[in-house]
Write a protein that holds these residues in place. Structure first.
Motif, PDB file in Angstrom:
ATOM      1  N   GLU A 603      51.047  19.541   7.081  1.00 26.60           N
ATOM      2  CA  GLU A 603      51.678  20.847   6.943  1.00 26.60           C
ATOM      3  C   GLU A 603      52.824  20.972   7.950  1.00 26.60           C
ATOM      4  OE1 GLU A 603      48.783  23.837   7.495  1.00 26.60           O
ATOM      5  OE2 GLU A 603      47.542  23.246   5.781  1.00 26.60           O
ATOM      6  N   PRO A 604      53.905  21.663   7.573  1.00 27.60           N
ATOM      7  CA  PRO A 604      55.012  21.843   8.526  1.00 27.60           C
ATOM      8  C   PRO A 604      54.536  22.556   9.787  1.00 27.60           C
ATOM      9  CG  PRO A 604      55.686  22.457   6.301  1.00 27.60           C
ATOM     10  CD  PRO A 604      54.204  22.251   6.253  1.00 27.60           C
ATOM     11  N   LEU A 605      55.075  22.143  10.901  1.00 32.87           N
ATOM     12  CA  LEU A 605      54.731  22.772  12.178  1.00 32.87           C
ATOM     13  C   LEU A 605      55.625  23.988  12.369  1.00 32.87           C
ATOM     14  CD1 LEU A 605      53.948  21.086  15.531  1.00 32.87           C
ATOM     15  CD2 LEU A 605      55.603  22.928  15.476  1.00 32.87           C
ATOM     16  N   ARG A 606      55.024  25.177  12.504  1.00 33.60           N
ATOM     17  CA  ARG A 606      55.735  26.428  12.764  1.00 33.60           C
ATOM     18  C   ARG A 606      54.936  27.189  13.807  1.00 33.60           C
ATOM     19  NH1 ARG A 606      59.516  27.752   8.880  1.00 33.60           N
ATOM     20  NH2 ARG A 606      59.562  26.391   7.038  1.00 33.60           N
ATOM     21  N   HIS A 607      55.496  27.305  14.995  1.00 33.06           N
ATOM     22  CA  HIS A 607      54.713  27.909  16.065  1.00 33.06           C
ATOM     23  C   HIS A 607      55.629  28.527  17.109  1.00 33.06           C
ATOM     24  CE1 HIS A 607      50.667  28.404  17.581  1.00 33.06           C
ATOM     25  NE2 HIS A 607      51.124  28.175  18.802  1.00 33.06           N
ATOM     26  N   ASP A 608      55.257  29.732  17.559  1.00 33.31           N
ATOM     27  CA  ASP A 608      55.941  30.387  18.666  1.00 33.31           C
ATOM     28  C   ASP A 608      54.992  30.416  19.856  1.00 33.31           C
ATOM     29  OD1 ASP A 608      57.936  30.780  16.862  1.00 33.31           O
ATOM     30  OD2 ASP A 608      57.517  32.911  16.523  1.00 33.31           O
ATOM     31  N   PHE A 609      55.510  30.091  21.019  1.00 40.82           N
ATOM     32  CA  PHE A 609      54.661  30.063  22.215  1.00 40.82           C
ATOM     33  C   PHE A 609      55.515  30.370  23.443  1.00 40.82           C
ATOM     34  CE2 PHE A 609      56.113  25.819  21.199  1.00 40.82           C
ATOM     35  CZ  PHE A 609      56.634  25.360  22.400  1.00 40.82           C
ATOM     36  N   ARG A 610      54.821  30.579  24.548  1.00 44.53           N
ATOM     37  CA  ARG A 610      55.505  30.905  25.801  1.00 44.53           C
ATOM     38  C   ARG A 610      55.496  29.703  26.741  1.00 44.53           C
ATOM     39  NH1 ARG A 610      51.559  35.666  27.240  1.00 44.53           N
ATOM     40  NH2 ARG A 610      50.236  34.147  26.180  1.00 44.53           N
ATOM     41  N   ILE A 611      56.554  29.601  27.536  1.00 43.83           N
ATOM     42  CA  ILE A 611      56.573  28.608  28.608  1.00 43.83           C
ATOM     43  C   ILE A 611      56.824  29.339  29.919  1.00 43.83           C
ATOM     44  CG2 ILE A 611      57.410  26.784  27.103  1.00 43.83           C
ATOM     45  CD1 ILE A 611      60.158  27.089  28.371  1.00 43.83           C
ATOM     46  N   VAL A 612      56.367  28.716  31.009  1.00 46.37           N
ATOM     47  CA  VAL A 612      56.516  29.297  32.347  1.00 46.37           C
ATOM     48  C   VAL A 612      57.602  28.517  33.067  1.00 46.37           C
ATOM     49  CG1 VAL A 612      55.366  29.897  34.500  1.00 46.37           C
ATOM     50  CG2 VAL A 612      54.081  29.940  32.348  1.00 46.37           C
ATOM     51  N   LEU A 613      58.668  29.187  33.456  1.00 44.34           N
ATOM     52  CA  LEU A 613      59.777  28.543  34.143  1.00 44.34           C
ATOM     53  C   LEU A 613      59.432  28.286  35.600  1.00 44.34           C
ATOM     54  CD1 LEU A 613      62.759  30.587  32.642  1.00 44.34           C
ATOM     55  CD2 LEU A 613      61.737  28.471  31.819  1.00 44.34           C
ATOM     56  N   PRO A 614      60.159  27.400  36.254  1.00 48.30           N
ATOM     57  CA  PRO A 614      59.867  27.110  37.672  1.00 48.30           C
ATOM     58  C   PRO A 614      59.884  28.348  38.556  1.00 48.30           C
ATOM     59  CG  PRO A 614      61.342  25.453  36.767  1.00 48.30           C
ATOM     60  CD  PRO A 614      61.197  26.506  35.730  1.00 48.30           C
ATOM     61  N   ASP A 615      60.712  29.372  38.206  1.00 51.27           N
ATOM     62  CA  ASP A 615      60.761  30.578  39.033  1.00 51.27           C
ATOM     63  C   ASP A 615      59.683  31.585  38.647  1.00 51.27           C
ATOM     64  OD1 ASP A 615      61.639  31.453  36.595  1.00 51.27           O
ATOM     65  OD2 ASP A 615      63.649  32.051  37.253  1.00 51.27           O
ATOM     66  N   GLY A 616      58.786  31.218  37.717  1.00 50.16           N
ATOM     67  CA  GLY A 616      57.697  32.090  37.320  1.00 50.16           C
ATOM     68  C   GLY A 616      57.994  32.975  36.136  1.00 50.16           C
TER      69      GLY A 616
END
Length: 751
Positions: A603-616
């Motif tokens: 199935e096609p990959l479709r996903h939204d997610f969060r990342i944490v930057l080095p400054d928080g």
């Protein structure tokens, strides 16, 4: 691709070297001191040296096995092939090697001829036919395919007989390479293991392909030389039995006797010498040889010499004779026989020419293998020169259709060692050779031995050819798969007229096909690079980052934009785990589950997610991807792109907050607020005030979709409300008062 998230680790592995020493500390307490140094560069240099040594070792191996076949008599080639099989296997760590040859009997004549099996095993049948034991593999080889099997389990359905043969001989893995010459399969070179399963790396396959070419060349030369020897023997037996021309000469070389055959060839023979019938250069050559033979009173044995008959024809005679001695042993002349071997010599020359040309074709073809696209043009020009030198041609021109202007042929490659009038730059075929262009576009080959053969409508072509001093012309369309020509390959002569034989045309067609394949590959690679450049510009313009995630190794290729999105270092090696270090902890399990589902289901990959930057800070990422499969049907990788959607997520959050606030305001008023659709006038939305009104006054729990008929007790109310709605649709906003159920009047203001 790993299913769990491994713990964090350093971004780059380094190789430390430790040094330890014990020194005296304070209060006589020994102190253990450790010194560490980074030897990564040293280890990389050592690996590079080992790789260089491997390449050098393989080059030495190729030089060794190639030189073994140089000038080797054909009867010794078979034995040397077995020696080379042993050398190759021992040098490259391969266990078994077999060679199969295709006979003239057809595909069912493929027979095992050479085998190297140091590990032993069940004996091969005395005559082992491929179609009886390995029919599936034979079909692949006949189709020109390389068969690479790491395990017997890799064999497809339909290869049951091959699988039985492998089990019988204990084969664990195998590699089969076609041996082909001029597009014709002449055999197969097989390598196998019996002690372990083995995945054949691409680098080793490429090396073994080069080695297979050495075997091919050796077998072709053996076949050609055996055919030549057999032809020479048959011709010699026939000519000798006929004793075409018997003669005697005195010590000065004058004929004193001649059979009738001599008079048929040369009319008057008696009183003349053999040199009187030879071209001057040939007479001087043969006279010098004859003088040395006569000085030693030695026999004349198979002396080839060219003579000119009374009809002006050049013939080659094979002269053999014995010395005639008087009683004192002094030479008084020679008696011998001349056999006409002109056909044999010409056949030998043709075979030698064919061998030279096939060797040239093989070499030219090898130069185009894996050739970078930007070197194709220079390699074509080098091949034009070599072909002209091999076949005695004066000029070669290659024309290609312009990508910008359809049906416009432009001169792109030019070989003219003898010089001549200057050539326009650019030079268009339709301006100088319009008739020739029309013929080639119709798929026709043009073979003109003399300009007088050109038809009247080719007057412009005739004029241009005369201006450039052309005497003979051969034009071959450059086309692939029966499609429209992509260009023209032309060979010409300027010194003498040339007869274009069918054999010569076929040879040059093979050259044209090589050029066609090279040019098409170049065009495809240029198009691909342009497409990649456009893709890069597009993704850069929208801020999208590209990535390719390998399923097995867990390594990830990322574009520079992806590194910026995820704040990866420019030289950091990216893995599946690298991404999880920056993904928000609350999203990691969900992201991993989505990736695994894509790998398993496709199935096609479709996903939204969060990342944490080095400054928080938090950034929202939207990832889209698609699974690619290996040839065996197993997941290979996921290719996709990532976008920063933080701004969009912020807008969505603010919109949600606005909707929540509006909904709270609407439901907090006692006024009745609602909306209906424009066709059925069914409820779409309504506030708490309207809901409570109908619940209190009518005992109805209203819900979306209810029409006036569902809400009001009489048809009059229904008609009245439908009139209100139609008026709102027609006139827009209006205000009206009406009485409901004998209650206080209600003011209605549709929006």
């Amino acid at each position: 691709m790993k299913k769990s998230i491994p713990p964090s680790k350093e971004k780059e592995e380094r190789l430390p070297r430790e040094k330890a020493a014990t020194v005296q500390g304070t209060d006589s307490v020994p102190v253990f001191r450790v010194t560490m140094s980074d030897i990564t560069a040293q280890k990389r240099a050592e690996e590079a040296l080992r790789d260089s040594e491997k390449r050098l070792s393989f080059e030495e191996l190729m030089l060794d096995i190639s030189t073994r076949f140089i000038n080797l008599p054909p009867e010794l080639i078979g034995g040397e092939i077995e020696n080379v099989q042993s050398t190759v296997c021992q040098s490259l760590g391969i266990e078994h090697c077999t060679l199969w040859q295709w006979s003239q009997e057809g595909p069912r004549g493929a027979t095992l001829t050479h085998a190297y099996r140091p590990y032993g095993g069940p004996p091969h049948p005395l005559t082992m036919k491929a179609y009886e034991h390995l029919p599936w593999a034979q079909l692949q080889i006949e189709a020109g395919k390389i068969v690479s099997l790491s395990s017997i389990e890799d064999m497809p359905d339909g290869a049951e007989r091959d699988r039985e043969t492998w089990r019988h001989f204990g084969i664990k893995s195998g590699l089969s390479l076609p041996l082909s010459s001029g597009g014709k399969i002449i055999g197969a070179l097989n390598f196998s293991t019996v002690t372990r399963e083995y995945k054949w790396p691409e680098s080793l396959i490429r090396q073994l392909q080069l080695i297979s070419q050495v075997f091919t060349n050796a077998l072709i030369r053996k076949q050609v030389e055996e055919a030549l020897r057999e032809s020479v023997k048959r011709l010699s037996d026939v000519v000798f039995s006929m004793a075409e021309w018997v003669w005697e000469v005195d010590t000065n070389g004058f004929y004193t006797y001649s059979s009738s055959k001599g008079e048929e060839l040369f009319e008057t023979v008696i009183g003349k010498t053999p040199f009187d019938f030879m071209p001057p250069d040939e007479a001087r050559r043969v006279a010098a040889i004859f003088s040395e033979i006569a000085a030693n009173k030695a026999p004349i044995k198979d002396l080839e010499n060219w003579k000119i008959t009374k009809d002006g024809e050049r013939i080659c005679l094979l002269t053999s004779g014995v010395p005639l001695l008087d009683a004192q042993g002094d030479l008084k002349g020679y008696r011998g026989v001349d056999k006409d071997v002109t056909d044999r010599i010409q056949n030998r020359q043709r075979l030698e020419e064919q061998l030279r040309f096939e060797t040239l074709l093989s070499d030219i073809s090898g130069h185009f293998i894996n050739l970078p696209f930007d070197q194709v043009d220079s390699e074509i020009e080098a091949a034009q020169r070599r072909v002209c030198e091999c076949l005695g041609l004066d000029l070669s021109v290659l024309w290609q259709y312009s990508a910008e202007t359809p049906r416009t042929l432009i001169l792109t490659h030019f070989y003219r060692p003898l010089g001549g009038p200057s050539v326009p730059d650019p030079m268009f075929a339709h301006e100088h050779f319009p008739w020739s262009q029309q013929q080639v576009e119709a798929g026709r080959i043009i073979a003109v031995s003399s300009l007088e053969e050109l038809p009247p409508e080719a007057f412009r072509d005739l004029e241009a050819n005369r201006r450039f001093g052309i005497k003979s012309i051969l034009c071959i369309p450059l086309s692939a798969g029966g499609g429209s020509p992509i260009g023209i390959l032309t060979y010409l002569t300027v010194q003498n007229e040339r007869t274009w034989t069918e054999m010569l045309i076929k040879r040059l067609q093979m050259v044209a096909q090589m050029f066609t394949n090279a040019l098409i590959r170049k065009q495809n690679e240029v198009t691909l690079r342009e497409s990649e450049a456009r893709l890069g510009l597009t993704t850069e313009a929208v801020g999208a980052g590209l990535w390719v995630m390998e399923a097995d190794a867990g390594k990830v290729w990322v574009s520079p934009t992806t590194r910026e999105l995820f704040h990866f270092a420019p030289d950091e090696e990216i893995t599946y785990e690298s991404f999880f270090k920056v993904i928000h902890p609350d999203d990691r399990e969900r992201v991993d589950r989505t990736v695994q589902q894509t790998l398993q289901s496709g199935e096609p990959l479709r996903h939204d997610f969060r990342i944490v930057l080095p400054d928080g800070n938090i950034k929202w990422i939207s990832a889209r991807g698609k699974r690619n499969l290996k040839s065996a049907g197993k997941p290979d990788c996921i290719m996709g792109l990532s976008l920063d959607i933080s701004e969009r997520k912020g807008l969505e959050l603010r919109l949600m907050e606005s909707r929540t606030l509006l909904e709270a305001l609407v439901n907090s008023t006692q006024d009745m607020i609602w909306s209906v659709d424009s066709e059925r006038f069914g409820l779409l939305t309504f506030n708490r005030g309207l809901y409570d009104f109908f619940l209190d006054q009518r005992g109805i729990q209203i819900k979306a979709g209810m029409r006036p008929e569902d809400l009001f007790p009489t048809e009059d109310y229904v008609r009245q409300w439908r009139t209100f709605y139609r008026k709102a649709l027609h006139d827009g906003s209006f205000t009206a008062e009406y009485q409901v159920f004998l209650l206080a009047p209600v003011r209605m203001s549709p929006l």
